[in-house]
Scaffold this motif. Structure first.
Motif, PDB file in Angstrom:
ATOM      1  N   GLU A 183     109.984  -3.721   6.842  1.00  0.00           N
ATOM      2  CA  GLU A 183     109.901  -3.946   5.390  1.00  0.00           C
ATOM      3  C   GLU A 183     111.038  -4.844   4.917  1.00  0.00           C
ATOM      4  N   ALA A 186     110.331  -8.384   5.952  1.00  0.00           N
ATOM      5  CA  ALA A 186     109.261  -8.964   5.134  1.00  0.00           C
ATOM      6  C   ALA A 186     109.787  -9.403   3.770  1.00  0.00           C
ATOM      7  N   ILE A 187     110.653  -8.597   3.187  1.00  0.00           N
ATOM      8  CA  ILE A 187     111.252  -8.948   1.885  1.00  0.00           C
ATOM      9  C   ILE A 187     112.132 -10.181   2.030  1.00  0.00           C
ATOM     10  N   GLU A 189     111.847 -12.560   4.254  1.00  0.00           N
ATOM     11  CA  GLU A 189     110.991 -13.736   4.446  1.00  0.00           C
ATOM     12  C   GLU A 189     110.338 -14.166   3.139  1.00  0.00           C
ATOM     13  N   GLN A 190     109.919 -13.194   2.336  1.00  0.00           N
ATOM     14  CA  GLN A 190     109.238 -13.497   1.074  1.00  0.00           C
ATOM     15  C   GLN A 190     110.156 -14.208   0.090  1.00  0.00           C
ATOM     16  N   TYR A 191     111.374 -13.698  -0.040  1.00  0.00           N
ATOM     17  CA  TYR A 191     112.268 -14.232  -1.063  1.00  0.00           C
ATOM     18  C   TYR A 191     113.175 -15.350  -0.561  1.00  0.00           C
ATOM     19  N   GLN A 194     111.017 -18.272   2.271  1.00  0.00           N
ATOM     20  CA  GLN A 194     110.031 -19.083   1.555  1.00  0.00           C
ATOM     21  C   GLN A 194     110.706 -19.981   0.525  1.00  0.00           C
ATOM     22  N   LYS A 195     111.711 -19.459  -0.151  1.00  0.00           N
ATOM     23  CA  LYS A 195     112.426 -20.267  -1.147  1.00  0.00           C
ATOM     24  C   LYS A 195     113.132 -21.439  -0.464  1.00  0.00           C
TER      25      LYS A 195
END
Length: 200
Positions: A183, A186-187, A189-191, A194-195
């Motif tokens: 988890e 994943a957070i 990678e998301q924030y 990706q930014k």
């Protein structure tokens, strides 16, 4: 010349001065003012260069006494990172990519080694990325990773400013409390990833 380039050039000038003078552990370096006068640069550039050398473990600052050489071995890390600092777009990408890879490794290790005390320390961190993630890296109990991350982050700050919403910190704290490596990754990678990929 830009402020960043002056800082980098000052870094290498001080490093060369140390080598040419044959300074040994315990020897005192000239003051900020003396270095600025000798190198003909601003004191702010000298201050940043000294901070980078301190993060690399070459020197230490003693309050009220000055800056001194520390015991050291073969500082190949200086040469390695120096060749990638602000030399061009590709080198900047390499610097960012390396930092992101190390942070993912640190995040996974931190999840495995977290204690309640470390969690509380992370939870008290302000909503600034460098401070928050420094505490995550400290939670790995790996001093070498911490030193490498500190050096990379110091140089990273001269080429990029990373600002994240409060949701990132809240979600990351929740994932860390659950000791969920998947988890938390994943957070991240998301924030973060990706930014960075969108803006570079």
């Amino acid at each position: 010349m830009t402020t960043s380039k002056v800082y980098i050039e000052t870094f290498w000038q001080i490093h060369r001065m140390i080598e040419e003078a044959g300074l040994q552990p315990g020897d005192r370096l000239p003051s900020e003012r003396e270095l600025a006068d000798r190198l003909r640069v601003g004191r702010s550039s000298v201050r940043e260069a000294l901070r980078a050398l301190e993060l690399l473990g070459l020197i230490e600052t003693r309050r009220g006494e000055g800056t001194f050489m520390k015991p050291f071995g073969d500082h190949q890390l200086i040469q390695l990172l120096g060749s990638f600092i602000l030399q061009g777009n590709r080198e900047k990408r390499d610097l960012i990519e390396t930092k992101l890879l190390i942070e993912r490794i640190c995040l996974q290790l931190a999840c495995e080694r977290l204690t309640d005390q470390k969690l509380e320390h992370i939870a008290r961190a302000e909503h600034t990325y460098d401070l928050f993630f420094q505490r995550v890296v400290e939670a790995t109990d790996n001093y070498l990773l911490l030193r490498i991350w500190l050096v990379l982050n110091d140089f990273f700050e001269h080429v990029y400013t990373l600002t994240l919403p409060s949701e990132f910190y809240e979600q990351m704290r929740t994932a860390l409390q659950k000791r969920s490596c998947e988890e938390a990754t994943a957070i991240y990678e998301q924030y973060v990833m990706q930014k960075m990929s969108k803006e570079n």
